[in-house]
Design a protein around this motif. Structure first.
Motif, mmCIF file in Angstrom:
data_model
loop_
_atom_site.group_PDB
_atom_site.id
_atom_site.type_symbol
_atom_site.label_atom_id
_atom_site.label_comp_id
_atom_site.label_asym_id
_atom_site.label_seq_id
_atom_site.Cartn_x
_atom_site.Cartn_y
_atom_site.Cartn_z
ATOM 1 N N LEU A 172 -33.389 13.450 9.403
ATOM 2 C CA LEU A 172 -33.739 12.287 10.075
ATOM 3 C C LEU A 172 -35.078 12.558 10.990
ATOM 4 C CD1 LEU A 172 -29.870 11.580 11.408
ATOM 5 C CD2 LEU A 172 -31.335 9.927 10.103
ATOM 6 N N LYS A 173 -35.268 13.634 11.720
ATOM 7 C CA LYS A 173 -36.308 13.838 12.184
ATOM 8 C C LYS A 173 -37.489 13.881 11.726
ATOM 9 C CE LYS A 173 -38.373 17.282 15.667
ATOM 10 N NZ LYS A 173 -38.329 18.532 16.182
ATOM 11 N N HIS A 174 -37.452 14.218 10.471
ATOM 12 C CA HIS A 174 -38.496 14.354 9.497
ATOM 13 C C HIS A 174 -38.843 13.117 8.545
ATOM 14 C CE1 HIS A 174 -38.386 18.553 10.934
ATOM 15 N NE2 HIS A 174 -39.616 18.652 10.768
ATOM 16 N N ARG A 175 -38.230 11.950 8.791
ATOM 17 C CA ARG A 175 -38.322 10.630 8.537
ATOM 18 C C ARG A 175 -38.087 10.710 6.934
ATOM 19 N NH1 ARG A 175 -43.453 11.860 9.484
ATOM 20 N NH2 ARG A 175 -44.183 11.089 7.402
ATOM 21 N N PHE A 176 -36.810 11.403 6.609
ATOM 22 C CA PHE A 176 -35.986 11.491 5.165
ATOM 23 C C PHE A 176 -34.837 10.723 5.431
ATOM 24 C CE2 PHE A 176 -39.238 14.930 5.110
ATOM 25 C CZ PHE A 176 -39.926 14.584 3.857
ATOM 26 N N SER A 177 -34.457 9.897 6.406
ATOM 27 C CA SER A 177 -33.375 9.287 6.311
ATOM 28 C C SER A 177 -32.779 8.370 5.074
ATOM 29 C CB SER A 177 -33.298 8.350 7.640
ATOM 30 O OG SER A 177 -34.382 7.309 7.427
#
Length: 505
Positions: free
Chosen positions: A346-351
Protein backbone atom coordinates in the motif's frame (compact mmCIF):
# COMPACT_ATOMS: atom_id res chain seq x y z
CA UNK A 1 2.08 -10.50 -25.99
CA UNK A 2 1.34 -11.08 -22.38
CA UNK A 3 -2.13 -11.96 -21.15
CA UNK A 4 -1.95 -9.66 -18.16
CA UNK A 5 -4.04 -9.31 -15.03
CA UNK A 6 -5.08 -5.86 -16.21
CA UNK A 7 -5.98 -7.38 -19.58
CA UNK A 8 -8.63 -9.40 -17.81
CA UNK A 9 -10.03 -6.30 -16.13
CA UNK A 10 -10.22 -4.35 -19.37
CA UNK A 11 -12.08 -6.91 -21.47
CA UNK A 12 -15.38 -5.55 -22.84
CA UNK A 13 -17.63 -7.70 -20.67
CA UNK A 14 -19.44 -4.99 -18.75
CA UNK A 15 -23.20 -5.09 -19.12
CA UNK A 16 -26.47 -4.37 -17.37
CA UNK A 17 -27.91 -7.01 -15.03
CA UNK A 18 -28.55 -10.11 -17.08
CA UNK A 19 -32.05 -11.46 -16.46
CA UNK A 20 -30.88 -14.90 -17.63
CA UNK A 21 -28.65 -15.30 -14.58
CA UNK A 22 -30.00 -17.89 -12.16
CA UNK A 23 -31.78 -16.15 -9.27
CA UNK A 24 -30.44 -18.67 -6.79
CA UNK A 25 -26.90 -17.54 -7.46
CA UNK A 26 -26.25 -15.39 -4.42
CA UNK A 27 -22.87 -14.22 -5.74
CA UNK A 28 -24.68 -12.21 -8.42
CA UNK A 29 -26.59 -10.18 -5.83
CA UNK A 30 -24.54 -7.04 -5.04
CA UNK A 31 -24.84 -5.60 -1.53
CA UNK A 32 -25.07 -2.03 -2.85
CA UNK A 33 -26.28 -0.28 -5.96
CA UNK A 34 -25.08 3.06 -7.28
CA UNK A 35 -27.33 4.97 -9.70
CA UNK A 36 -26.16 8.11 -11.51
CA UNK A 37 -28.91 10.52 -12.51
CA UNK A 38 -27.83 11.04 -16.11
CA UNK A 39 -29.36 9.51 -19.24
CA UNK A 40 -27.54 6.84 -21.23
CA UNK A 41 -26.87 7.22 -24.96
CA UNK A 42 -29.39 5.58 -27.36
CA UNK A 43 -26.60 4.85 -29.88
CA UNK A 44 -25.23 1.83 -27.97
CA UNK A 45 -25.49 -1.71 -29.32
CA UNK A 46 -27.77 -4.10 -27.43
CA UNK A 47 -25.13 -6.12 -25.61
CA UNK A 48 -22.52 -3.39 -25.20
CA UNK A 49 -21.96 -1.47 -22.01
CA UNK A 50 -23.95 1.73 -21.57
CA UNK A 51 -22.32 5.08 -22.35
CA UNK A 52 -23.31 8.29 -20.60
CA UNK A 53 -22.42 11.84 -21.62
CA UNK A 54 -21.61 14.40 -18.92
CA UNK A 55 -20.98 18.15 -19.06
CA UNK A 56 -17.71 19.41 -17.61
CA UNK A 57 -18.17 20.88 -14.13
CA UNK A 58 -21.90 20.06 -13.90
CA UNK A 59 -23.13 18.38 -10.71
CA UNK A 60 -24.55 14.87 -11.20
CA UNK A 61 -26.24 12.89 -8.44
CA UNK A 62 -25.05 9.36 -7.59
CA UNK A 63 -27.58 7.63 -5.34
CA UNK A 64 -25.95 5.20 -2.89
CA UNK A 65 -28.47 2.41 -2.26
CA UNK A 66 -28.48 -0.47 0.23
CA UNK A 67 -29.28 -3.53 -1.88
CA UNK A 68 -28.70 -6.25 0.73
CA UNK A 69 -31.11 -9.11 1.25
CA UNK A 70 -32.18 -9.91 4.82
CA UNK A 71 -29.22 -11.35 6.70
CA UNK A 72 -26.56 -10.15 4.21
CA UNK A 73 -23.40 -8.65 5.76
CA UNK A 74 -24.96 -8.24 9.23
CA UNK A 75 -21.68 -6.85 10.61
CA UNK A 76 -22.36 -3.45 8.97
CA UNK A 77 -25.83 -3.09 10.53
CA UNK A 78 -25.89 0.19 12.44
CA UNK A 79 -22.43 1.09 11.14
CA UNK A 80 -21.00 3.37 8.48
CA UNK A 81 -19.22 2.22 5.33
CA UNK A 82 -16.63 4.09 3.29
CA UNK A 83 -16.92 4.72 -0.44
CA UNK A 84 -14.24 6.07 -2.77
CA UNK A 85 -15.51 7.59 -6.04
CA UNK A 86 -12.96 7.97 -8.82
CA UNK A 87 -12.80 8.98 -12.45
CA UNK A 88 -10.42 6.61 -14.24
CA UNK A 89 -9.52 5.70 -17.81
CA UNK A 90 -11.56 3.14 -19.70
CA UNK A 91 -8.93 2.38 -22.36
CA UNK A 92 -6.24 -0.09 -21.36
CA UNK A 93 -3.62 1.94 -23.27
CA UNK A 94 -4.28 4.91 -20.99
CA UNK A 95 -4.57 2.76 -17.85
CA UNK A 96 -0.96 1.66 -18.37
CA UNK A 97 0.22 5.29 -18.43
CA UNK A 98 -2.32 6.72 -15.97
CA UNK A 99 0.29 8.36 -13.74
CA UNK A 100 1.98 10.18 -16.63
CA UNK A 101 -1.41 11.18 -18.10
CA UNK A 102 -2.59 12.68 -14.81
CA UNK A 103 0.74 14.45 -14.22
CA UNK A 104 0.45 16.02 -17.67
CA UNK A 105 -3.12 17.11 -16.95
CA UNK A 106 -2.05 18.62 -13.61
CA UNK A 107 0.74 20.54 -15.36
CA UNK A 108 -1.71 22.02 -17.89
CA UNK A 109 -4.43 22.72 -15.30
CA UNK A 110 -2.55 23.83 -12.13
CA UNK A 111 -4.74 23.97 -9.05
CA UNK A 112 -7.63 22.04 -10.64
CA UNK A 113 -9.00 18.61 -9.69
CA UNK A 114 -10.28 15.98 -12.12
CA UNK A 115 -13.11 15.11 -9.73
CA UNK A 116 -14.88 17.10 -7.03
CA UNK A 117 -17.77 16.46 -4.67
CA UNK A 118 -20.47 19.14 -4.70
CA UNK A 119 -20.72 19.26 -0.92
CA UNK A 120 -23.73 21.63 -0.49
CA UNK A 121 -25.83 19.47 -2.87
CA UNK A 122 -24.81 16.09 -1.39
CA UNK A 123 -26.97 14.34 1.22
CA UNK A 124 -25.94 11.87 3.92
CA UNK A 125 -22.20 11.93 3.21
CA UNK A 126 -19.96 12.18 6.29
CA UNK A 127 -16.27 12.91 6.87
CA UNK A 128 -15.55 13.91 3.25
CA UNK A 129 -11.87 13.73 2.30
CA UNK A 130 -9.93 14.74 -0.78
CA UNK A 131 -6.26 14.14 -1.29
CA UNK A 132 -3.98 16.65 -3.06
CA UNK A 133 -1.95 13.80 -4.59
CA UNK A 134 -5.09 12.01 -5.89
CA UNK A 135 -6.89 14.60 -7.97
CA UNK A 136 -9.23 12.00 -9.46
CA UNK A 137 -10.74 10.63 -6.21
CA UNK A 138 -13.02 11.66 -3.34
CA UNK A 139 -13.96 9.56 -0.33
CA UNK A 140 -16.60 9.73 2.38
CA UNK A 141 -18.47 7.65 4.96
CA UNK A 142 -22.20 6.96 4.71
CA UNK A 143 -24.95 5.02 6.47
CA UNK A 144 -26.51 2.38 4.17
CA UNK A 145 -29.82 2.62 6.06
CA UNK A 146 -30.20 6.35 5.32
CA UNK A 147 -30.88 8.32 2.16
CA UNK A 148 -27.48 9.11 0.64
CA UNK A 149 -26.66 11.03 -2.54
CA UNK A 150 -23.20 12.14 -3.63
CA UNK A 151 -23.15 14.91 -6.24
CA UNK A 152 -20.00 14.73 -8.34
CA UNK A 153 -18.40 17.16 -10.79
CA UNK A 154 -15.97 15.92 -13.44
CA UNK A 155 -13.57 18.61 -14.62
CA UNK A 156 -11.47 16.71 -17.17
CA UNK A 157 -12.73 16.60 -20.77
CA UNK A 158 -12.45 13.48 -22.92
CA UNK A 159 -10.56 15.29 -25.70
CA UNK A 160 -7.81 16.43 -23.29
CA UNK A 161 -6.34 12.92 -23.45
CA UNK A 162 -6.72 12.41 -27.21
CA UNK A 163 -3.50 12.36 -29.23
CA UNK A 164 -4.19 15.05 -31.83
CA UNK A 165 -2.57 13.29 -34.76
CA UNK A 166 -5.25 14.19 -37.27
CA UNK A 167 -6.99 17.03 -35.48
CA UNK A 168 -10.49 15.54 -35.37
CA UNK A 169 -10.13 12.38 -33.27
CA UNK A 170 -12.88 11.55 -30.79
CA UNK A 171 -12.46 12.02 -27.06
CA UNK A 172 -11.48 9.09 -24.85
CA UNK A 173 -14.03 7.39 -22.57
CA UNK A 174 -13.60 7.51 -18.79
CA UNK A 175 -15.14 5.39 -16.03
CA UNK A 176 -16.88 6.56 -12.89
CA UNK A 177 -15.99 3.90 -10.32
CA UNK A 178 -17.23 3.43 -6.75
CA UNK A 179 -15.38 1.14 -4.31
CA UNK A 180 -17.02 0.51 -0.91
CA UNK A 181 -15.28 -0.79 2.23
CA UNK A 182 -16.35 -1.80 5.73
CA UNK A 183 -14.50 -1.21 8.97
CA UNK A 184 -12.01 -3.79 10.27
CA UNK A 185 -11.47 -4.67 13.92
CA UNK A 186 -8.75 -2.03 14.22
CA UNK A 187 -11.15 0.68 13.02
CA UNK A 188 -9.75 1.17 9.50
CA UNK A 189 -12.02 1.02 6.45
CA UNK A 190 -9.94 -1.47 4.46
CA UNK A 191 -12.21 -4.51 4.08
CA UNK A 192 -13.55 -4.39 0.51
CA UNK A 193 -17.27 -5.02 0.05
CA UNK A 194 -18.24 -3.98 -3.47
CA UNK A 195 -17.13 -2.17 -6.63
CA UNK A 196 -19.08 -0.99 -9.65
CA UNK A 197 -18.58 1.47 -12.49
CA UNK A 198 -20.03 2.96 -15.66
CA UNK A 199 -18.56 4.32 -18.88
CA UNK A 200 -18.77 8.08 -19.51
CA UNK A 201 -17.55 10.74 -21.90
CA UNK A 202 -17.13 14.33 -20.71
CA UNK A 203 -17.81 17.34 -22.94
CA UNK A 204 -17.42 21.07 -22.54
CA UNK A 205 -20.50 22.71 -20.94
CA UNK A 206 -23.70 21.99 -22.94
CA UNK A 207 -21.73 19.62 -25.20
CA UNK A 208 -23.20 16.48 -23.59
CA UNK A 209 -26.74 17.70 -24.31
CA UNK A 210 -25.87 18.34 -27.96
CA UNK A 211 -24.23 14.93 -28.31
CA UNK A 212 -27.25 13.19 -26.74
CA UNK A 213 -29.55 15.03 -29.15
CA UNK A 214 -27.35 14.06 -32.14
CA UNK A 215 -27.39 10.39 -31.10
CA UNK A 216 -31.18 10.49 -30.70
CA UNK A 217 -31.68 12.03 -34.14
CA UNK A 218 -29.29 9.48 -35.66
CA UNK A 219 -31.32 6.63 -34.15
CA UNK A 220 -34.62 8.08 -35.35
CA UNK A 221 -33.37 7.83 -38.95
CA UNK A 222 -32.67 4.10 -38.64
CA UNK A 223 -35.15 1.46 -39.75
CA UNK A 224 -37.18 -0.50 -37.19
CA UNK A 225 -35.03 -3.57 -37.89
CA UNK A 226 -31.80 -1.63 -37.26
CA UNK A 227 -33.21 -0.09 -34.08
CA UNK A 228 -33.68 -3.57 -32.60
CA UNK A 229 -29.90 -3.92 -32.47
CA UNK A 230 -29.62 -0.94 -30.10
CA UNK A 231 -30.64 -0.53 -26.48
CA UNK A 232 -33.03 2.23 -25.45
CA UNK A 233 -31.79 5.35 -23.68
CA UNK A 234 -32.36 4.99 -19.92
CA UNK A 235 -33.11 8.04 -17.77
CA UNK A 236 -30.49 6.96 -15.23
CA UNK A 237 -27.18 5.10 -15.41
CA UNK A 238 -26.68 2.03 -13.24
CA UNK A 239 -23.07 1.41 -12.22
CA UNK A 240 -22.49 -2.29 -12.85
CA UNK A 241 -20.09 -4.92 -11.64
CA UNK A 242 -17.78 -6.84 -13.92
CA UNK A 243 -18.70 -10.37 -14.89
CA UNK A 244 -15.33 -12.06 -14.41
CA UNK A 245 -16.38 -15.66 -13.74
CA UNK A 246 -16.68 -16.93 -17.34
CA UNK A 247 -13.11 -15.95 -18.20
CA UNK A 248 -11.22 -16.67 -14.99
CA UNK A 249 -10.50 -20.30 -15.85
CA UNK A 250 -9.35 -19.28 -19.34
CA UNK A 251 -7.07 -16.63 -17.85
CA UNK A 252 -5.45 -19.04 -15.40
CA UNK A 253 -5.10 -21.76 -18.05
CA UNK A 254 -3.52 -19.27 -20.45
CA UNK A 255 -1.00 -18.20 -17.82
CA UNK A 256 -0.12 -21.80 -16.95
CA UNK A 257 0.42 -22.70 -20.62
CA UNK A 258 2.73 -19.76 -21.20
CA UNK A 259 5.48 -21.13 -19.01
CA UNK A 260 6.03 -24.55 -17.55
CA UNK A 261 9.01 -23.26 -15.58
CA UNK A 262 7.03 -21.47 -12.92
CA UNK A 263 3.86 -21.85 -10.88
CA UNK A 264 1.31 -19.12 -10.44
CA UNK A 265 0.14 -18.30 -6.90
CA UNK A 266 -2.38 -20.91 -5.78
CA UNK A 267 -5.06 -18.27 -5.31
CA UNK A 268 -4.53 -16.55 -8.68
CA UNK A 269 -8.01 -17.44 -9.94
CA UNK A 270 -9.60 -16.64 -6.58
CA UNK A 271 -7.92 -13.26 -6.64
CA UNK A 272 -9.39 -12.51 -10.05
CA UNK A 273 -12.85 -13.54 -8.90
CA UNK A 274 -12.67 -11.56 -5.69
CA UNK A 275 -11.62 -8.40 -7.48
CA UNK A 276 -14.94 -7.83 -9.21
CA UNK A 277 -13.60 -4.33 -9.67
CA UNK A 278 -13.56 -2.41 -12.89
CA UNK A 279 -10.19 -0.78 -12.73
CA UNK A 280 -7.17 -0.94 -10.41
CA UNK A 281 -8.00 -0.18 -6.79
CA UNK A 282 -7.28 3.36 -5.64
CA UNK A 283 -3.71 3.79 -4.48
CA UNK A 284 -3.39 3.83 -0.69
CA UNK A 285 -7.15 3.93 -0.12
CA UNK A 286 -6.76 3.96 3.65
CA UNK A 287 -3.98 6.44 4.14
CA UNK A 288 -5.80 9.74 4.02
CA UNK A 289 -4.27 11.47 7.02
CA UNK A 290 -6.14 14.16 8.91
CA UNK A 291 -3.72 17.08 9.17
CA UNK A 292 -6.35 19.34 10.66
CA UNK A 293 -6.20 19.99 14.42
CA UNK A 294 -10.00 20.02 14.56
CA UNK A 295 -12.00 16.78 14.44
CA UNK A 296 -14.37 17.99 11.72
CA UNK A 297 -13.11 19.12 8.31
CA UNK A 298 -14.00 22.59 7.12
CA UNK A 299 -14.53 23.34 3.45
CA UNK A 300 -14.46 26.56 1.52
CA UNK A 301 -14.69 27.11 -2.21
CA UNK A 302 -10.92 27.39 -2.47
CA UNK A 303 -9.89 24.79 0.07
CA UNK A 304 -10.61 21.22 -0.96
CA UNK A 305 -7.46 19.48 0.20
CA UNK A 306 -8.33 19.41 3.89
CA UNK A 307 -6.69 16.00 4.10
CA UNK A 308 -3.40 14.96 2.59
CA UNK A 309 -1.01 12.06 2.44
CA UNK A 310 2.74 12.18 1.90
CA UNK A 311 3.45 11.98 -1.82
CA UNK A 312 5.53 8.91 -2.40
CA UNK A 313 7.44 10.78 -5.12
CA UNK A 314 8.01 13.80 -2.98
CA UNK A 315 10.62 14.79 -0.52
CA UNK A 316 13.39 12.24 -0.24
CA UNK A 317 14.78 9.09 -1.80
CA UNK A 318 14.52 7.34 1.54
CA UNK A 319 10.99 7.88 2.80
CA UNK A 320 10.82 8.03 6.56
CA UNK A 321 9.29 5.11 8.37
CA UNK A 322 8.70 4.57 12.05
CA UNK A 323 11.37 1.90 12.14
CA UNK A 324 9.15 -0.48 14.06
CA UNK A 325 7.77 -2.59 11.24
CA UNK A 326 9.58 -4.84 8.80
CA UNK A 327 7.09 -3.99 6.10
CA UNK A 328 6.26 -0.31 6.49
CA UNK A 329 9.62 1.22 5.49
CA UNK A 330 11.37 1.37 2.13
CA UNK A 331 12.98 -2.06 2.39
CA UNK A 332 10.73 -5.12 2.63
CA UNK A 333 12.37 -7.65 4.94
CA UNK A 334 12.12 -11.42 4.46
CA UNK A 335 10.77 -11.66 8.02
CA UNK A 336 7.82 -9.32 7.23
CA UNK A 337 4.45 -10.85 8.12
CA UNK A 338 1.55 -11.03 5.65
CA UNK A 339 0.02 -7.92 7.22
CA UNK A 340 3.32 -6.00 7.09
CA UNK A 341 3.74 -7.03 3.44
CA UNK A 342 0.28 -5.68 2.67
CA UNK A 343 1.19 -2.38 4.38
CA UNK A 344 4.40 -2.20 2.36
CA UNK A 345 2.49 -2.74 -0.91
CA UNK A 346 0.00 0.00 0.00
CA UNK A 347 2.73 2.45 0.99
CA UNK A 348 4.58 1.94 -2.28
CA UNK A 349 1.49 2.42 -4.50
CA UNK A 350 0.91 -1.27 -5.28
CA UNK A 351 -2.61 -1.41 -3.80
CA UNK A 352 -3.83 -2.83 -7.13
CA UNK A 353 -2.08 -6.08 -6.19
CA UNK A 354 -2.77 -6.34 -2.45
CA UNK A 355 -5.49 -8.96 -3.01
CA UNK A 356 -3.39 -10.87 -5.51
CA UNK A 357 -0.60 -11.09 -2.92
CA UNK A 358 -2.98 -11.44 0.05
CA UNK A 359 -1.26 -14.61 1.34
CA UNK A 360 2.33 -13.54 0.65
CA UNK A 361 4.82 -12.85 3.44
CA UNK A 362 7.93 -10.74 2.83
CA UNK A 363 9.96 -13.86 2.07
CA UNK A 364 7.35 -15.11 -0.44
CA UNK A 365 7.35 -11.82 -2.33
CA UNK A 366 11.14 -11.50 -2.34
CA UNK A 367 11.49 -15.00 -3.85
CA UNK A 368 9.69 -13.90 -7.03
CA UNK A 369 12.01 -13.12 -9.94
CA UNK A 370 11.80 -10.10 -12.19
CA UNK A 371 10.21 -12.30 -14.87
CA UNK A 372 7.63 -13.60 -12.36
CA UNK A 373 6.62 -10.06 -11.39
CA UNK A 374 6.40 -8.89 -15.01
CA UNK A 375 4.19 -11.88 -15.84
CA UNK A 376 1.89 -11.34 -12.84
CA UNK A 377 1.72 -7.52 -12.78
CA UNK A 378 2.51 -6.54 -16.36
CA UNK A 379 5.66 -4.86 -17.70
CA UNK A 380 5.25 -1.42 -16.10
CA UNK A 381 4.17 -2.38 -12.57
CA UNK A 382 6.21 -5.60 -12.61
CA UNK A 383 9.48 -3.72 -13.16
CA UNK A 384 8.44 -1.03 -10.66
CA UNK A 385 7.67 -3.66 -8.02
CA UNK A 386 10.95 -5.46 -8.70
CA UNK A 387 12.92 -2.21 -8.29
CA UNK A 388 11.00 -1.34 -5.11
CA UNK A 389 11.69 -4.79 -3.62
CA UNK A 390 15.40 -4.36 -4.38
CA UNK A 391 15.14 -0.82 -2.94
CA UNK A 392 16.47 0.77 -6.09
CA UNK A 393 15.79 4.44 -5.43
CA UNK A 394 16.81 7.31 -7.67
CA UNK A 395 19.81 9.09 -6.18
CA UNK A 396 19.25 12.84 -5.91
CA UNK A 397 21.42 15.02 -8.14
CA UNK A 398 21.45 17.82 -5.58
CA UNK A 399 20.48 18.23 -1.92
CA UNK A 400 19.62 21.59 -0.35
CA UNK A 401 18.41 22.40 3.15
CA UNK A 402 15.59 24.90 3.55
CA UNK A 403 13.96 26.49 6.59
CA UNK A 404 10.95 28.79 6.69
CA UNK A 405 11.92 31.97 8.50
CA UNK A 406 10.08 32.01 11.85
CA UNK A 407 7.10 34.35 12.04
CA UNK A 408 5.55 35.68 15.29
CA UNK A 409 8.00 33.66 17.45
CA UNK A 410 6.81 30.27 16.18
CA UNK A 411 10.40 28.96 16.45
CA UNK A 412 11.46 26.55 19.18
CA UNK A 413 13.60 28.43 21.69
CA UNK A 414 16.42 27.32 23.95
CA UNK A 415 16.92 28.92 27.36
CA UNK A 416 20.12 30.94 27.22
CA UNK A 417 21.08 31.59 30.85
CA UNK A 418 23.64 34.26 30.08
CA UNK A 419 21.64 36.18 27.55
CA UNK A 420 18.25 37.78 27.95
CA UNK A 421 17.65 37.74 24.18
CA UNK A 422 16.31 34.22 23.74
CA UNK A 423 15.87 34.65 19.99
CA UNK A 424 19.66 34.34 19.60
CA UNK A 425 19.29 30.72 20.71
CA UNK A 426 16.44 29.86 18.35
CA UNK A 427 16.53 26.38 16.81
CA UNK A 428 15.89 26.70 13.08
CA UNK A 429 14.45 23.42 11.77
CA UNK A 430 15.50 22.70 8.18
CA UNK A 431 13.91 20.36 5.63
CA UNK A 432 16.11 18.38 3.27
CA UNK A 433 15.03 18.95 -0.35
CA UNK A 434 16.29 16.25 -2.73
CA UNK A 435 16.32 17.28 -6.38
CA UNK A 436 16.18 14.61 -9.08
CA UNK A 437 16.13 17.35 -11.73
CA UNK A 438 18.33 20.45 -11.72
CA UNK A 439 15.44 22.73 -12.60
CA UNK A 440 13.74 25.73 -11.02
CA UNK A 441 10.33 24.04 -11.40
CA UNK A 442 11.63 21.07 -9.35
CA UNK A 443 12.72 23.44 -6.55
CA UNK A 444 9.25 25.04 -6.54
CA UNK A 445 7.49 21.65 -6.52
CA UNK A 446 9.62 20.22 -3.72
CA UNK A 447 9.24 23.38 -1.61
CA UNK A 448 5.46 23.14 -1.99
CA UNK A 449 5.48 19.48 -0.92
CA UNK A 450 7.91 19.93 1.99
CA UNK A 451 6.07 22.90 3.50
CA UNK A 452 2.51 21.91 2.50
CA UNK A 453 2.03 24.95 0.25
CA UNK A 454 -0.49 24.75 -2.64
CA UNK A 455 1.73 24.68 -5.73
CA UNK A 456 -0.61 26.83 -7.83
CA UNK A 457 -0.31 29.67 -5.29
CA UNK A 458 3.46 30.03 -5.76
CA UNK A 459 4.03 32.62 -8.50
CA UNK A 460 7.83 33.01 -8.50
CA UNK A 461 10.85 31.89 -6.48
CA UNK A 462 13.60 34.48 -6.00
CA UNK A 463 17.03 34.39 -4.36
CA UNK A 464 18.08 37.40 -2.34
CA UNK A 465 21.29 38.79 -3.81
CA UNK A 466 23.74 41.57 -2.96
CA UNK A 467 22.22 44.70 -1.43
CA UNK A 468 18.94 42.80 -0.97
CA UNK A 469 18.03 42.55 -4.66
CA UNK A 470 15.68 39.72 -5.76
CA UNK A 471 17.09 37.44 -8.48
CA UNK A 472 14.73 35.10 -10.30
CA UNK A 473 15.66 31.45 -9.63
CA UNK A 474 16.32 29.94 -13.07
CA UNK A 475 17.40 26.47 -14.20
CA UNK A 476 20.92 27.82 -14.69
CA UNK A 477 21.02 29.17 -11.12
CA UNK A 478 19.85 25.80 -9.72
CA UNK A 479 22.58 24.03 -11.73
CA UNK A 480 25.12 26.26 -9.97
CA UNK A 481 23.83 25.65 -6.43
CA UNK A 482 26.44 24.08 -4.17
CA UNK A 483 25.39 20.63 -2.90
CA UNK A 484 24.03 20.81 0.66
CA UNK A 485 23.51 24.60 0.52
CA UNK A 486 21.32 26.06 3.29
CA UNK A 487 18.56 28.62 2.71
CA UNK A 488 16.09 30.53 4.86
CA UNK A 489 12.94 31.55 2.99
CA UNK A 490 10.10 33.98 3.45
CA UNK A 491 6.88 34.46 1.52
CA UNK A 492 5.52 37.78 0.28
CA UNK A 493 2.14 38.53 -1.29
CA UNK A 494 2.12 38.97 -5.06
CA UNK A 495 1.50 42.48 -6.35
CA UNK A 496 -1.89 41.53 -7.82
CA UNK A 497 -2.95 39.87 -4.57
CA UNK A 498 -3.20 36.43 -6.17
CA UNK A 499 -0.72 33.93 -4.69
CA UNK A 500 2.71 34.86 -3.37
CA UNK A 501 6.44 34.84 -4.07
CA UNK A 502 9.10 32.86 -2.20
CA UNK A 503 12.39 34.60 -1.35
CA UNK A 504 15.41 32.35 -0.63
CA UNK A 505 18.06 33.99 1.58
Amino acid sequence: GFFLFSDVLALPIFKQEDSSLPPENEAQHPPFQYVMCAATSPAVKLYDETLTYLNQGQSYEIRMLDNRKAGDIPEINGKLVKSIIRVVFHDRRLQYTEHQQLEGWKWNRPGDRLLDLDIPMSVGVIDIKTNPSQLNAVEFLWDPTKCTSAFIQVHCISTEFTPRKHGGEKGVPFRIQVDTFKQTENGEYTDHLHSASCQIKVFKPKGADRKQKTDREKMEKRTAHEKEKYQPSYDTTILTEMRLEPIIEDAVEHEQKKSSKRTLPADYGDSLAKRGSCSPWPDTPTTFVNNSPTPAPTFTSAQHNTYSVPDSNSSSPNHQGDGTSHGSGDQLHPSATIQETQQWLLKHRFSTYTRLFSNFSGADLLKLTREDLVQICGPADGIRLYNALKSRSVRPRLTIYVCQEPVRSIQLERQDAGNGDSSNGAIYVYHAIYLEEMAASEVTRKLALAFNIPLHQINQVYRQGPTGIHILVSDQMVQNFQDESCFLFTTIKAENGEGFHIILK
